[in-house]
Design a protein around this motif. Structure first.
Motif, short mmCIF file in Angstrom:
data_model
loop_
_atom_site.label_atom_id
_atom_site.label_comp_id
_atom_site.label_asym_id
_atom_site.label_seq_id
_atom_site.Cartn_x
_atom_site.Cartn_y
_atom_site.Cartn_z
N UNK A 553 0.85 -1.18 0.00
CA UNK A 553 0.00 0.00 0.00
C UNK A 553 0.89 1.24 0.00
N UNK A 554 0.65 2.15 -0.94
CA UNK A 554 1.38 3.41 -1.03
C UNK A 554 0.43 4.53 -0.64
N UNK A 555 0.81 5.33 0.33
CA UNK A 555 -0.10 6.33 0.86
C UNK A 555 -0.02 7.64 0.07
N UNK A 556 -1.15 8.30 -0.02
CA UNK A 556 -1.28 9.49 -0.85
C UNK A 556 -0.37 10.62 -0.46
N UNK A 557 -0.07 10.76 0.86
CA UNK A 557 0.82 11.86 1.26
C UNK A 557 2.25 11.62 0.82
N UNK A 558 2.59 10.36 0.48
CA UNK A 558 3.93 10.07 -0.01
C UNK A 558 4.01 10.12 -1.53
N UNK A 564 -4.69 6.41 -1.25
CA UNK A 564 -3.85 5.22 -1.20
C UNK A 564 -3.90 4.46 -2.53
N UNK A 565 -2.76 4.05 -3.01
CA UNK A 565 -2.68 3.20 -4.20
C UNK A 565 -1.91 1.93 -3.82
N UNK A 566 -1.85 0.99 -4.75
CA UNK A 566 -1.21 -0.29 -4.46
C UNK A 566 -0.11 -0.56 -5.47
N UNK A 567 1.07 -0.85 -4.97
CA UNK A 567 2.17 -1.27 -5.83
C UNK A 567 2.05 -2.78 -6.05
N UNK A 568 1.97 -3.23 -7.31
CA UNK A 568 1.79 -4.67 -7.58
C UNK A 568 3.09 -5.43 -7.34
N UNK A 569 3.48 -5.52 -6.08
CA UNK A 569 4.77 -6.08 -5.73
C UNK A 569 4.89 -7.54 -6.18
N UNK A 570 3.80 -8.30 -6.11
CA UNK A 570 3.87 -9.71 -6.51
C UNK A 570 4.18 -9.82 -8.00
N UNK A 571 3.64 -8.90 -8.81
CA UNK A 571 3.92 -8.94 -10.25
C UNK A 571 5.38 -8.58 -10.53
N UNK A 600 -4.71 -1.33 10.18
CA UNK A 600 -3.28 -1.10 9.96
C UNK A 600 -3.03 0.07 9.01
N UNK A 601 -3.92 0.32 8.08
CA UNK A 601 -3.65 1.30 7.02
C UNK A 601 -4.64 2.44 6.93
N UNK A 602 -5.84 2.29 7.50
CA UNK A 602 -6.91 3.30 7.42
C UNK A 602 -7.29 3.63 5.98
N UNK A 614 -15.62 5.83 -4.88
CA UNK A 614 -14.75 5.72 -6.06
C UNK A 614 -13.28 5.64 -5.69
N UNK A 615 -12.91 6.08 -4.48
CA UNK A 615 -11.49 6.06 -4.09
C UNK A 615 -11.13 4.80 -3.31
N UNK A 616 -12.11 3.93 -3.08
CA UNK A 616 -11.87 2.78 -2.21
C UNK A 616 -11.48 1.55 -3.02
N UNK A 617 -10.42 0.90 -2.58
CA UNK A 617 -9.99 -0.34 -3.21
C UNK A 617 -10.51 -1.55 -2.46
N UNK A 618 -9.73 -2.59 -2.40
CA UNK A 618 -10.10 -3.81 -1.70
C UNK A 618 -8.89 -4.26 -0.86
#
Length: 838
Positions: A553-558, A564-571, A600-602, A614-618
Motif C-alpha cells: 500500500x502506497x499512501x497518498x501523502x507520499x 492510497x494506491x497499491x504497488x503490484x509487488x507480486x507482479x 493497519x492502514x486506514x 470511487x477512491x476505495x480499493x479492496x
C-alpha cells in the motif's frame, strides 16, 4: 559493481548542493557560532537550523538569504508567522547594515519591489498569493507553526517549494512527538522522501496505522542522519568549544502549577445521571467542556496572581474567546489582541508590550507564541489553561525565557484537577524534547559540522560477524544471505521457501546489508539481483522455490496522489525471478482480513467509503509465488530427483484433500445458517467460513447476516468474522490461522516481535507438497527460523540464514526445541525391540 560496492551506495548522508564560503567572508556583525551556522547551511544548500531561543536565528536567516540570493543573482523569500516582521526589519537594518526587507502580499508587489529579501506570512503562501519557486532562496521562520495549519497545508508547502535551490528551515522547537516532525522537515528540504524515512527508521505497529516508534537499534544512525542536514545548538560552544558562551546564559527559571479543584455531582447528563467524576483527558469533548465550565475559577486565580505582583508586567495566555472576555472584565488594564482585529493594530500592540509600554498583555499562543521577543520588560507569564500542544506551549514560554533576560522567569500554569493527565503528557513531551536536543548536541560535539565523520561512523554498521550452528538436521547462520548462499554447494537444496522483504516496506536490522534498508523498490530489486541467481544455482534441478509476498500500500501523502494506491509487488517479483532463469508456474492466494488490514492502514474505512466509494480499493491478499528450476531432462519435465509419494502411503483420499488445500477441523455435524447468530464471536469466524463453502453464495443474505450481527453488537471492529470461504482451495487458502506464528511464542516469552512473520500453516503445506523427507529446505530470510524449524519437524533438514541477531538467537532456540522433539525417544520406540520372552 560488486556486492560490497552496492552496499556502499546505501549510506545515507544529506547531499551538499550549495557552495563553499569561508565564515570570515560573512557579515562581521555575526558572532562566530552564527557565521559557522550560515556557512554550513550555504554549503549544504537545503538545511535546517534548530537553535535555542536567542541564539540569533533571525540574523542567520537574513545572512543565508542575502548570500544565496547574491550567489544566484536572484531574490530571497522569508516566510514568517504573523507579528514578527518588525524583528527581521530591525535586525537587517541595525545589526547587518542591509537595506530593509520588503513585506509583500502578492507576486505583483514582489516584482515591483527592488529589495533583495522579501518578507511574507505563511497564510500568503498557503493561499497562493506568493509563489516560492520564483525565488532563488527561501527560509521558513519558526517552521513548526506549519503544524497548526494541519497536514494538508504541510503537503501544500512540500509541493510549492519543491525545486527551490536554497532552502532553510529555522525553529527552536522541532516536535518531540516520536520525531515525525523531523521526518517532515527532511521531506520539505528534499533530503529524503517522508515515507522512505518513516520506513527506514521507525517500526510499525501491525495492529494500528501511524503508530510508529523509532527502532531502538536505529537511534544512533537516525541521529547521525538528522545531523547531516539539521543543526542543533543550545549555546555557542555546542558547535565548537572555541566559541564563547558569554551572554548566552539563561536566567533562573521557575514553574508554578496551580491545580483548581473540580466540584463534582452538580450537573446531570441528558439521561438524568449525576457525574461523580470528570476526566478532561477522556476526549476532545470532555476537555472542551472542562475548559468552558471552569473559566470563572481559572480567571479568578489569574487575577489573584497578578494582584500579588502589582509592579510587574504579565503575559497572559488564553485559548478561548470567552476566556479573553473574562480577563478583560476582571483586569480592565489588560491590552489584548484577537484574530479579527486589524492587522496593523495587532502588530502595534505586540510592539508596545515588547517595548514595555503595556503592563498586561492577553493573547493566544497561535497569535504571539512564535517569533515575538518580550524578554526586555517582562519575566512573568500566566497560562490560563493547558492542552496537549507541547510545541505551542514551549514556544510561548520562550517568549520571555530567552538569552538577554536579566530576571528570574516565573511561569504560572493554571489547570483543573480533571486535567492532571494532560499535565503528565506535557511533562513527558518536555522530557522527550530535552532528550532529542541532547542527542543531537552529543553528535555535533563528536563529529563536528563536516559530513566526513558521519560517513565513516555509518560505514561501521556495514557487515556482520558470522555465526554458524550446524548439525545433522539443521544449519542456522547469522550473516548476510547473499554472502552465505554463495557458500552452499550447487544443486543441493530440495526446496527454497521464504518470505522475502516487501521492498523497503520494513527494516529488520540496523545494518546496510539489510534488504529492507533500500531507498525504493528499484534499489531493493538491485540487491535481489545479487541473491536470486545464487538461489537458482543451489536449488536442485526440477525443484521449487515458493516465495511468499504481498502487494504494498502506497499512501497518498507520499505519492502526491492524495489517495492510497497499491504497488503490484507480486507482479514485480514474478518478473524478477523469471529474469534470473526461474520458471513461473503458479500462484497460491491467501486471503486476509480486510477489517484488520484497515486498522493497519486506514485506507478501506467504512466512513470514507460512504463519502466517496470511487477512491476505495479492496483488501490485499498474500501470495505464494511458485517457481521451478528446470530439470536436466526436459522431455517429461520430472525433477532430477522427483518429489515422489507411494500410493499406499499417499492415498487418493489424502490427495483430494491436499489438492484442495482444505483440512476440516473435527466436528459432529454441519451447522445451519439460522444457528450462526447464536455462536460466540470466538467461533463464528471458522463456522461461517465452513457454512459458506457448503452453500450457494448469496450476497444479499451475506450482508443481512453481517447487519444482524452488527445490530446485536456482535460484529467486531477489529477483525472480520463473516469472511466468505473459498470453493477453490487449491489457489485460495482462506483458513490460514493468522495468529499461529512464532510471534505467539515470542509474545509469551516477551521477546522481540518479528515485524512480518510467515504463518506456520503456509509453511507446513508448502513443505509437504514440494519436498521429500531428508531434503534440505532453505530460507535465506530465516527470521525466527519458522521454515527450517518446520522442516525439521517434518523429517527434512532446515537451512536458515538471518541478519538480525535477536531473531537469529530466538530462531536457534526454536530449532533446538524442534531437534529435541524429533530426536527424543518415546516408549513406543522400544516396543518390539526385544525378545518375545522379555
Amino acid at each position: 559493481m560488486t556486492y560490497q560496492e552496492f552496499l556502499q551506495t546505501k549510506i545515507e548522508i544529506a547531499t551538499e548542493s550549495g557552495f563553499d564560503i569561508e565564515p570570515s567572508q560573512l557579515n562581521k556583525a555575526l558572532k562566530p557560532h552564527q557565521r559557522a551556522g550560515v556557512a554550513w547551511a550555504l554549503r549544504g544548500g537545503r538545511r535546517a537550523i534548530f537553535e535555542s531561543f536567542g541564539l540569533g536565528k533571525t540574523v542567520q536567516e537574513l545572512e543565508f538569504c542575502h548570500m544565496a540570493a547574491g550567489h544566484e543573482n536572484g531574490q530571497a523569500l522569508i516566510v514568517l508567522p504573523l507579528g514578527v516582521k518588525q524583528e527581521f526589519t530591525r535586525d537587517a537594518i541595525s545589526l547587518l547594515g542591509y537595506e530593509p526587507p520588503r513585506y509583500c502580499r502578492t507576486m505583483e508587489e514582489v516584482r515591483a519591489a527592488g529589495s533583495q529579501i522579501i518578507l511574507t506570512n505563511y497564510e500568503r503562501v498557503r493561499d497562493g498569493d506568493i509563489d516560492p519557486t520564483y525565488f532563488a532562496a527561501t527560509s521558513l521562520d519558526e517552521a513548526s507553526v506549519l503544524r497548526s495549519f494541519g497536514s494538508k497545508t504541510y503537503q501544500t508547502f512540500l509541493d510549492k517549494f519543491r525545486g527551490v535551490p536554497y532552502k532553510l528551515v529555522a525553529t527552536a522547537t522541532p516536535s518531540p512527538n516520536k520525531y515525525k516532525e523531523l521526518i517532515h522537515y527532511a521531506g520539505y528540504l528534499e533530503i529524503m522522501d517522508t515515507g522512505q524515512a518513516l520506513t527506514r527508521f521507525f517500526q510499525r505497529d501491525s495492529t494500528k496505522a501511524n503508530n510508529l516508534t523509532l527502532y531502538p537499534n536505529m537511534e544512533e544512525e537516525f541521529w547521525l542522519w538528522v545531523s547531516s542536514w539539521a543543526l542543533f545548538a543550545t549555546k555557542p560552544s555546542d558547535l565548537d568549544n572555541s566559541y564563547p558562551d558569554t551572554g548566552y546564559v539563561l536566567p533562573p527559571f521557575e514553574i508554578r502549577w496551580h491545580e483548581i479543584p473540580v466540584v463534582y455531582g452538580k450537573d446531570a447528563d441528558r439521561d438524568g445521571q449525576i457525574q461523580l467524576f470528570q476526566e478532561a483527558a477522556a476526549g476532545l469533548q470532555e476537555a472542551a467542556k472542562a475548559k468552558r465550565d471552569s473559566i470563572t475559577q481559572r480567571v479568578d486565580k489569574m487575577r489573584e496572581i497578578v494582584d500579588a505582583s502589582p509592579g510587574e508586567h504579565f503575559l497572559l495566555w488564553h485559548d478561548l474567546e470567552k476566556e479573553r472576555e473574562a480577563i478583560l472584565q476582571v483586569l480592565p488594564e489588560t491590552v489584548d489582541i484577537h484574530g479579527t482585529m486589524d492587522y496593523d493594530l495587532r502588530e502595534q500592540r505586540v510592539i508596545d508590550f515588547s517595548e514595555g509600554r503595556t503592563r498586561l498583555f492577553a493573547t493566544k499562543k497561535s497569535l504571539s507564541g512564535s517569533g515575538c521577543n518580550f524578554q526586555r520588560f517582562c519575566h512573568r507569564e500566566i497560562f490560563l489553561g493547558i492542552d496537549y500542544e507541547f510545541n505551542d506551549f514551549i514556544q510561548a514560554i520562550h517568549r520571555c525565557y530567552r538569552f538577554g533576560q536579566e530576571q528570574t522567569v516565573i511561569i504560572d500554569i493554571i489547570y483543573m484537577e480533571s486535567e492532571r493527565q494532560i499535565k503528565e503528557v506535557l511533562l513527558e513531551k518536555w522530557k522527550n524534547h530535552n532528550h532529542m536536543v541532547e542527542k543531537m548536541i552529543q553528535i555535533i560535539k563528536k563529529y563536528g559540522l563536516s559530513a566526513a565523520g558521519r560517513q565513516q561512523a555509518l560505514k561501521r554498521k556495514m557487515g556482520v560477524e558470522r555465526v554458524e550452528i550446524r548439525n545433522d538436521i539443521y544449519c542456522a547462520v547469522h550473516g548476510d544471505c547473499v554472502e552465505e548462499v554463495k557458500r552452499i554447494p550447487d544443486n543441493s537444496m530440495g526446496l527454497v521457501h521464504t518470505s522475502i522483504p516487501f521492498g523497503n516496506h520494513y527494516e529488520y536490522s540496523a545494518n546496510y546489508n539489510d534488504f529492507g534498508h533500500n531507498e525504493d523498490t528499484e534499489q531493493f530489486f538491485r540487491q535481489m539481483d545479487y541473491l536470486t541467481p545464487e538461489l537458482l544455482r543451489v536449488l536442485a534441478p526440477g525443484r521449487v522455490a515458493a516465495i511468499h509476498v504481498k502487494d504494498r500500500v502506497l499512501f497518498g501523502n507520499a505519492t502526491g496522489t492524495g489517495m492510497p494506491t497499491v504497488e503490484p509487488f507480486h507482479a514485480l517479483c514474478i518478473s524478477h525471478y523469471i529474469k534470473h532463469g526461474f520458471q513461473y508456474f503458479g500462484m497460491i492466494t491467501v486471503v486476509t482480513d480486510v477489517v484488520r488490514e484497515n486498522n493497519q492502514t486506514y485506507r478501506l474505512g467504512w466512513t470514507e467509503q460512504c463519502k466517496d466509494g470511487s477512491k476505495m480499493g479492496v483488501g490485499c491478499p498474500e501470495y505464494i509465488l511458485l517457481f521451478r528450476k528446470l530439470p536436466t531432462d526436459r522431455s517429461n519435465a520430472y525433477a532430477d530427483e522427483p518429489v515422489a509419494k507411494s500410493k499406499e502411503d499417499y492415498t487418493r483420499a489424502q490427495w483430494q484433500i491436499d489438492a484442495h488445500g482444505y483440512w476440516r477441523s473435527s466436528g459432529d455435524r454441519l451447522v445451519a445458517k439460522e444457528e450462526l447468530t447464536e455462536i460466540s464471536v470466538d467461533n463464528l469466524q471458522a463456522v461461517y467460513r465452513q457454512y459458506s463453502r457448503q452453500h450457494v453464495y448469496d450476497y444479499q443474505e451475506h450482508v443481512k447476516l453481517a447487519k444482524d450481527l452488527d445490530n446485536n453488537g456482535r460484529l467486531p471492529a477489529t477483525f472480520m468474522v463473516v469472511a466468505p470461504g473459498s470453493w477453490n482451495d487449491l489457489e485460495v487458502w482462506d483458513d490460514i490461522n493468522r495468529m499461529r506464528t512464532l510471534n505467539t511464542n515470542q509474545t509469551r516469552r516477551r521477546q522481540q516481535m518479528h515485524v512480518c512473520p510467515l504463518q506456520i500453516d503456509i509453511v507446513e503445506r508448502i513443505i509437504n507438497r514440494y519436498s521429500n523427507p531428508g531434503d534440505w529446505v532453505l530460507d535465506p530470510f530465516g527470521g525466527l527460523m519458522t521454515v527450517p524449524m518446520q522442516a525439521v519437524k517434518m523429517g527434512r533438514k532446515g537451512y536458515g540464514i538471518e541478519l538480525n541477531l535477536d531473531y537469529y538467537r530466538d530462531g536457534v532456540g526454536y530449532l533446538e526445541a524442534a531437534k529435541d522433539e524429533v530426536e527424543t525417544p518415546t516408549l513406543f520406540d522400544f516396543i518390539g525391540g526385544g525378545d518375545a520372552d522379555d
